[in-house]
Design a protein around this motif. Structure first.
Motif, short mmCIF file in Angstrom:
data_model
loop_
_atom_site.label_atom_id
_atom_site.label_comp_id
_atom_site.label_asym_id
_atom_site.label_seq_id
_atom_site.Cartn_x
_atom_site.Cartn_y
_atom_site.Cartn_z
N LEU A 1 -7.79 -11.00 8.44
CA LEU A 1 -7.68 -9.54 8.42
C LEU A 1 -8.89 -8.92 7.74
N LYS A 2 -9.39 -9.60 6.71
CA LYS A 2 -10.57 -9.11 6.03
C LYS A 2 -11.81 -9.23 6.95
N ARG A 3 -11.94 -10.38 7.58
CA ARG A 3 -13.08 -10.62 8.47
C ARG A 3 -13.13 -9.56 9.58
N GLU A 4 -11.95 -9.13 10.02
CA GLU A 4 -11.89 -8.15 11.11
C GLU A 4 -11.97 -6.71 10.60
N GLY A 5 -12.15 -6.55 9.30
CA GLY A 5 -12.34 -5.20 8.75
C GLY A 5 -11.08 -4.38 8.62
N ILE A 6 -9.94 -5.01 8.79
CA ILE A 6 -8.69 -4.26 8.70
C ILE A 6 -8.29 -4.03 7.26
N ILE A 7 -8.64 -4.98 6.41
CA ILE A 7 -8.42 -4.79 4.97
C ILE A 7 -9.69 -5.22 4.25
N ASP A 8 -9.74 -4.92 2.94
CA ASP A 8 -10.79 -5.47 2.11
C ASP A 8 -10.16 -5.95 0.82
N LEU A 9 -10.78 -6.99 0.25
CA LEU A 9 -10.20 -7.58 -0.95
C LEU A 9 -11.16 -7.47 -2.13
N GLU A 10 -10.60 -7.13 -3.30
CA GLU A 10 -11.37 -7.10 -4.54
C GLU A 10 -10.80 -8.17 -5.45
N GLY A 11 -11.48 -9.27 -5.56
CA GLY A 11 -10.92 -10.36 -6.35
C GLY A 11 -9.67 -10.88 -5.65
N LYS A 12 -8.78 -11.44 -6.45
CA LYS A 12 -7.59 -12.05 -5.85
C LYS A 12 -6.48 -11.04 -5.62
N ARG A 13 -6.43 -10.02 -6.47
CA ARG A 13 -5.29 -9.12 -6.42
C ARG A 13 -5.59 -7.74 -5.84
N GLY A 14 -6.86 -7.38 -5.77
CA GLY A 14 -7.18 -6.03 -5.32
C GLY A 14 -7.13 -5.92 -3.80
N LEU A 15 -6.54 -4.85 -3.33
CA LEU A 15 -6.39 -4.66 -1.87
C LEU A 15 -6.84 -3.25 -1.50
N LEU A 16 -7.73 -3.19 -0.51
CA LEU A 16 -8.19 -1.91 0.01
C LEU A 16 -7.91 -1.86 1.50
N LEU B 1 0.84 -1.21 0.00
CA LEU B 1 0.00 0.00 0.00
C LEU B 1 0.86 1.25 0.00
N LYS B 2 1.93 1.19 0.74
CA LYS B 2 2.82 2.35 0.84
C LYS B 2 3.47 2.66 -0.50
N ARG B 3 3.96 1.62 -1.18
CA ARG B 3 4.63 1.85 -2.46
C ARG B 3 3.64 2.26 -3.54
N ALA B 4 2.39 1.83 -3.39
CA ALA B 4 1.40 2.09 -4.43
C ALA B 4 0.77 3.47 -4.28
N SER B 5 0.65 3.92 -3.07
CA SER B 5 -0.12 5.13 -2.85
C SER B 5 0.61 6.35 -3.37
N THR B 6 -0.12 7.17 -4.12
CA THR B 6 0.37 8.47 -4.51
C THR B 6 -0.25 9.47 -3.55
N ALA B 7 0.59 10.16 -2.82
CA ALA B 7 0.10 11.11 -1.83
C ALA B 7 -0.92 10.43 -0.92
N HIS B 8 -2.13 11.02 -0.81
CA HIS B 8 -3.12 10.42 0.08
C HIS B 8 -4.33 9.90 -0.69
N GLY B 9 -4.08 8.93 -1.52
CA GLY B 9 -5.16 8.27 -2.23
C GLY B 9 -6.03 7.48 -1.27
N PRO C 1 -9.13 0.50 4.67
CA PRO C 1 -9.88 1.64 5.19
C PRO C 1 -9.13 2.33 6.33
N ASP C 2 -8.24 1.63 7.00
CA ASP C 2 -7.61 2.21 8.20
C ASP C 2 -6.16 1.76 8.28
N MET C 3 -5.32 2.56 7.67
CA MET C 3 -3.89 2.21 7.60
C MET C 3 -3.28 2.06 8.99
N ALA C 4 -3.70 2.90 9.90
CA ALA C 4 -3.13 2.84 11.26
C ALA C 4 -3.38 1.47 11.88
#
Lengths: 254, 254
Positions: free
Chosen positions: B218-233, B179-187, B235-238
């Motif tokens: 991690l997904k079940r606990e809401g820390i990340i979300d997944l879109e298909g196999k490769r997509g990563l979201l 996520l860090k390498r992918a993010s441009t500014a505060h996407g 919501p709360d980086m901290a």
DNA sequence: CGCACCATTGACGTGGTTCAACCTTGGTGG
DNA sequence: CCACCAAGGTTGAACCACGTCAATGGTGCG
């Protein structure tokens, strides 16, 4: 730890050190350290800049994140590089043995803690002056690049060990490494361990207990023999290398 | 893998590549790669030497121990460095992302296998010519030293992860890194994973199953979300960084 | 002697691997 | 258009290597 002083990795005693203090010519690491490829005039510049520092076994040289105002070569002894997680878990990242280089040009703070594992002597250069020097001294910059790349290879070998080897393989790999660095030509395969069980555990990503158990097991099976806590004998290096699980001859590591 | 082509780490498409082929001036990695600090005349020399090569996802670039007749910068895509034990256990030693450097001057063979993890474009320099060039080009040697030292720091951070982190921390650390390498500014903190589950497992010193279970948790606990196999979201980086177990902000890693 | 420190050993718990079944997705050909 | 297949991913159950906790054994030093 009161002076086991770990002579295993080099044959020099404390007395030779005084010689080293006089002139780079007599320095035991002259041809292996960062200065190895320097021309006489370049060596003169380094010689003018250098100063020696000594630490006793157990003393901390820098804490993680602290300022390190110098770079240095290890002349005698052994230092450990470690990094910690907040909750106290510790991982050793590398060992510094004679001729190894400490610190990096272009960065003033250490990203890991550096501790003298045995009594230690460093040949130090003030950072700013050293940085200026390498800009004008291609030999030095290239030598430093070469050494950094070797360290990188070593770190990567260690990643394979940490990520994929079993406890037994980890311990065997470390013992084989120590024997390799200690042996001159074809000696009787004896060495003094430079690290305590705790330090070994930290290096190998294990606990003290697991290290101890694996050492006992290897001894019970006749693959190694132990003299006291630090003495290590190996009657059959090939057998030890098999336990280490490497395909190659254990060249591996730092 | 037919062209997911992993755009996560840079916004360039295949079309821009043709521009890059014309001149270093328009190169997407011009200011981050080994050539970053080159003066115009030095750049001219590099430009005269360079050639481009492309590999498809999954193709091997060099096998462990084989000759690598060139050094190169990654322009597009992602490559993996891996090392294996005889019995098939594999550990990834590093990821090469755009601007990262492949190969080392002064050694003709690769100590690890290099594989294109996604479709990949390299900017290549014939080894001997490159070695000659760095001897005369302090900028280049110093830049390479700087990059090598950064890689060394990254390798050491990874040692801490491999040796001491739990499976959950390992996975969280990797996701945070991507996520860090992918993010441009505060996407919106979204990224495409550059690696399959198997590659992630190899990187983290785990099995595929464990990686999968930790991702699900991690997904079940809401820390990340997944879109298909490769997509990563995220919501709360901290929250993710807490799971990663680092004290610092996850700067860590490659 | 007795304390401190390190190492060893044992009993027990558990995180991660192993083995195996199943699901999902995309591509291919009838 | 859909049946089929291959590849990657997920999930479950059982196992075991290693960690944890705790007691015991040296060894050197005040």
């Amino acid at each position: 730890m009161t002076q086991p002083h770990f002579k295993g990795f080099n044959g020099m005693s404390r007395i030779d050190l005084d010689l080293a203090k006089q002139s780079c010519a007599g320095c035991p690491i002259r041809h292996r350290a960062v200065c190895a490829t320097c021309e006489p005039d370049e060596l003169d510049q380094l010689e003018a800049m250098k100063s020696y520092g000594t630490w006793s076994a157990g003393e901390t040289i820098v804490l993680e994140g602290e300022k390190l105002p110098f770079v240095a070569s290890v002349v005698f002894g052994c230092a450990t590089l470690t990094r910690s997680l907040e909750d106290g878990r510790v991982q050793m990242l590398g060992l510094l043995l004679p001729s190894d280089f400490l610190g990096r040009p272009g960065r003033g703070t250490a990203p890991y803690e550096v501790v003298a594992a045995t009594d230690l002597t460093l040949c130090m250069f003030e950072r700013d002056a050293f940085e200026r020097l390498i800009e004008d001294t291609p030999h030095l910059a290239l030598r430093l690049l070469e050494m950094s790349l070797d360290e990188l290879d070593a770190a990567r070998d260690w990643m394979l060990l940490l990520g994929r080897k079993t406890a037994r393989e980890k311990v065997a790999t470390f013992l084989a490494y120590v024997l390799k660095r200690a042996s001159t030509a074809h000696g009787p395969l004896r060495a003094d361990l430079p690290l305590s069980r705790g330090d070994m555990a930290s290096y190998l990503g294990l606990t003290i207990e697991t290290v101890s158990r694996q050492m006992t097991a290897l001894k019970r099976e006749g693959i190694i023999d132990l003299e006291g806590k630090r003495g290590l004998l190996c009657p059959d290096m090939a057998a030890l290398l098999i336990e280490a699980g490497d395909d190659d001859d254990g060249a591996v590591i730092a």
